[in-house]
Scaffold this active site. Structure first.
Site, mmCIF file in Angstrom:
data_model
loop_
_atom_site.group_PDB
_atom_site.id
_atom_site.type_symbol
_atom_site.label_atom_id
_atom_site.label_comp_id
_atom_site.label_asym_id
_atom_site.label_seq_id
_atom_site.Cartn_x
_atom_site.Cartn_y
_atom_site.Cartn_z
ATOM 1 N N GLU A 41 4.571 -22.401 65.170
ATOM 2 C CA GLU A 41 5.359 -21.424 66.285
ATOM 3 C C GLU A 41 4.512 -20.772 66.863
ATOM 4 O O GLU A 41 3.955 -19.754 66.542
ATOM 5 C CB GLU A 41 6.477 -20.794 65.283
ATOM 6 N N ASP B 157 4.196 -20.900 60.256
ATOM 7 C CA ASP B 157 5.219 -20.046 60.804
ATOM 8 C C ASP B 157 4.654 -18.650 61.301
ATOM 9 O O ASP B 157 3.470 -18.180 61.261
ATOM 10 C CB ASP B 157 5.908 -19.493 59.395
#
Length: 639
Positions: A352, A321
């Site tokens: 990400e 994340d």
């Protein structure tokens, strides 16, 4: 003062922080270099009651505090009383591998005693030639009563252990196995703080609120009060996925903690977080704080945690994340350590490549952002928001369409996406398409179905209605990213028109809104079959599965045929350049609302996918010179 000198003085590279419980002894080790005193306190229960025993720990080198018991304390709970600047602060153990309900106390665990039967022999299924990832929330998977899962197991780890659910149609594991995906990406399942584990089942959260990084979340266990149950049932879930031919990817959140007042902060105040020049907390995560990746013990903690989940729980990959808040150096280190222990590329890594806002990095480090893709190891992938937005439109502007839903001027972007942006067209250049994760929807933002409804039927949006143009656009979106080079990622339910009724941020919405509604697999069986066919077909096409640095050279004769119509050819020979079933592919994307007439090139061609079906092969009658590519559809031909 926390600086490089502090790191050099107190860096501890041992792998034994936390509790080691085996062979008739239990050893506690904590890292708290600023502490004047650390007291270990033992409890028989996870909550309430006074400590049954307390011991002042011994200070060692490098800021280590240690205490050893000549007995096995498996099943006991504990915490620490840490004195810094004359003030005593209670804290759980940030290195704990077990905890109480809601994680307020840590638990002593002899991990071998938590293994389900046969877990020692559990291995991941063999790696396939292509990786197709299915993103799934544990509660969403089985919360729907139509899942057929018994009520005590709904929304739990145990739901994954059921093969037959006695329904009228396949659901849960039966359905998942039949779809053909290779990896199941599970939203965070380490202990998080935004759900009361003692509360009722109507609570819901995606789980991006870490509290205990090395302990499974208790709300997914059948008993959150017994700290051993969550460990065993989490292992049972992974074991069941492996038995059914599916690898497991863990969504991990090492960029922030649920609150600044975390166990890490209580152990070493000011060390684990980033601060602005004025002393305020950095908030590049938009969650209140940023973990200070780039510092020695922070990096050791994160890398050690990843390795722990890979070893102890047999996790096959990790999705990071807000990876842009971590560093290139840390991500490359994790890649090296996983390769060294498990084999090169055996564990999948991606994340990400962005952050919510700027964050002050440690001097001499690079942020793991997509503009630094060239510095990241080729075995570290990242989501391609460029591909996503080119296909369906801007993720943050609901009315802005992409190639499949009425957008104009997207033709060149779509053709760049085909090579995983290796031929330019974006603000970055990947080392190879192996770094690219192609997708059109994930848990964040609108579902694909909802985005298409909003753009194609703005002002009269009925998300529960069957719109034929939305169905066609959904098929075309899938067709495009399944025929781009790179790895493939899909949100659970995308293949049956998953809707959240226009809610674009359902992180704490009702479980009834978020859950997979299994009846839609019947209502939209045509769409499910289309995805299943694309998955089956993709695995047979080496020209698209090629992840080498030279893979982009397989794509040739890229052509803008007209407004919202593009085509390209693919060298589809096997990796040794020997002949395969189809040595050449011709692919057309028609994003317009009108049919496009294709003049067939010479040769004997087969249709491998069109507007109606995918993965089925049927020949084109000899002498036929043209084919009609319907509006909002794709055509894949093989020769």
């Amino acid at each position: 003062m926390i600086d490089k000198d502090f790191d050099e003085k107190y860096r501890y590279d041992g792998k034994d922080l936390g509790v080691c419980c085996q062979q008739g002894r239990t050893v506690f080790k904590a890292w708290s270099p600023l502490a004047e005193r650390v007291e270990l306190r033992l409890y028989k229960e996870g909550t309430g009651g006074e400590a049954c025993r307390a011991e002042e720990m011994h200070r060692k080198e490098k800021g280590i505090w240690e205490w050893e018991f000549p007995e096995n304390l498996h099943g006991m709970y504990y915490d620490y009383l840490v004195r810094i600047d004359g003030k005593d602060t209670r804290t759980a153990d940030p290195y704990a591998v077990g905890c109480s309900c809601n994680g307020s106390r840590s638990m002593v665990v002899e991990l071998g005693k938590t293994d389900p039967e046969g877990f020692g022999e559990d291995t991941a299924p063999a790696m396939e030639g292509e990786q197709i990832i299915y993103e799934l929330h544990i509660k969403d998977f089985s919360y729907d009563k139509d899942s057929g899962v018994p009520e005590p197991y709904r929304g739990k780890y145990k739901a994954f252990t059921l093969m037959g659910t006695n329904g009228k149609y396949p659901t849960c594991m039966e359905y998942l196995k039949s779809l053909g995906v290779t990896h199941v990406h599970l939203l965070p399942f380490f202990d998080y703080g935004s759900v009361d584990e003692a509360g009722d089942e109507s609570q819901y959260n995606w789980g991006y609120d870490p509290v205990n990084f090395n302990v499974p979340e208790g709300s997914y266990a059948t008993d959150a009060e017994d700290g051993l149950v969550r460990i065993r049932e989490c292992k049972e879930m992974i074991q069941a996925l492996h038995k059914n031919g599916l690898r497991v990817i863990m969504d991990v959140v090492y960029n922030h903690t649920y609150r600044e007042d975390s166990w890490l902060q209580r152990m070493v105040p000011g060390y684990y977080y980033r601060y602005q020049a004025d002393g305020s907390l950095s908030d590049g995560s938009a969650c209140g704080n940023d973990i200070a990746a780039g510092r020695a013990m922070v990096d050791n903690y994160i890398a050690g945690s990843v390795m722990y989940w890979a070893r102890e729980y047999h996790v096959d990959g990790f999705r990071f994340d807000l990876m842009g808040l971590l560093t290139v150096e840390l991500m490359n280190r994790i890649r090296r350590e996983l390769n060294a222990e498990f084999g090169e590329g055996e564990k999948m890594l991606y994340g990400e490549p962005w952050r919510a806002d700027d964050s002050p990095m440690e001097r001499g480090t690079q942020a793991a952002l997509k503009e630094n893709a060239g510095s990241l190891d080729n075995g570290i992938g990242f989501f391609s928001d460029d591909t996503r937005d080119a296909i369906k439109g801007h993720v943050f502007y609901e009315e802005e369409p992409g190639f499949v839903n009425g957008g104009r001027g997207m033709e060149s972007l779509i053709l760049h996406a085909v090579t995983g942006w290796r031929d330019g067209g974006a603000s970055f250049r990947p080392r190879s398409c192996a770094q690219i994760i192609n997708y059109v929807s994930a848990h964040d933002n609108f579902t694909l179905w909802d985005k298409l409804v909003l753009t194609l039927h703005n002002g009269e949006s009925d998300f529960t209605r069957r719109y034929e143009d939305v169905l066609a656009a959904n098929k075309l979106a899938a067709f495009i990213y399944f025929t781009c080079q790179g790895s493939l990622f899909m949100q659970a339910g995308e293949e049956f028109g998953r809707t959240k009724l226009g809610e674009d941020n359902s992180y704490c919405s009702r479980p009834e809104l978020n859950m997979l509604k299994w009846g839609r697999t019947v209502e939209y069986a045509e769409l499910v079959d289309y995805y299943r066919g694309l998955i089956r077909l993709r695995k047979k096409l080496p020209g698209l599965c090629d992840k080498s640095r030279s893979a982009a050279a397989r794509i040739r004769e890229k052509n803008i045929c007209g407004e919202r119509v593009v085509s390209f050819w693919v060298d589809n020979r096997d990796f040794d350049h020997s002949g395969g079933k189809w040595e050449e592919l011709l692919i057309i994307y028609n994003g317009s609302f009108e049919g496009y007439t294709l003049e067939l090139p010479e040769g004997q061609w087969e249709i491998l996918a069109d507007a109606r079906e995918a993965g089925c092969c049927w020949g084109i009658p000899g002498g036929q010179k043209e084919l009609l590519v319907k509006g909002q559809s794709g055509l894949l031909l093989g020769k």
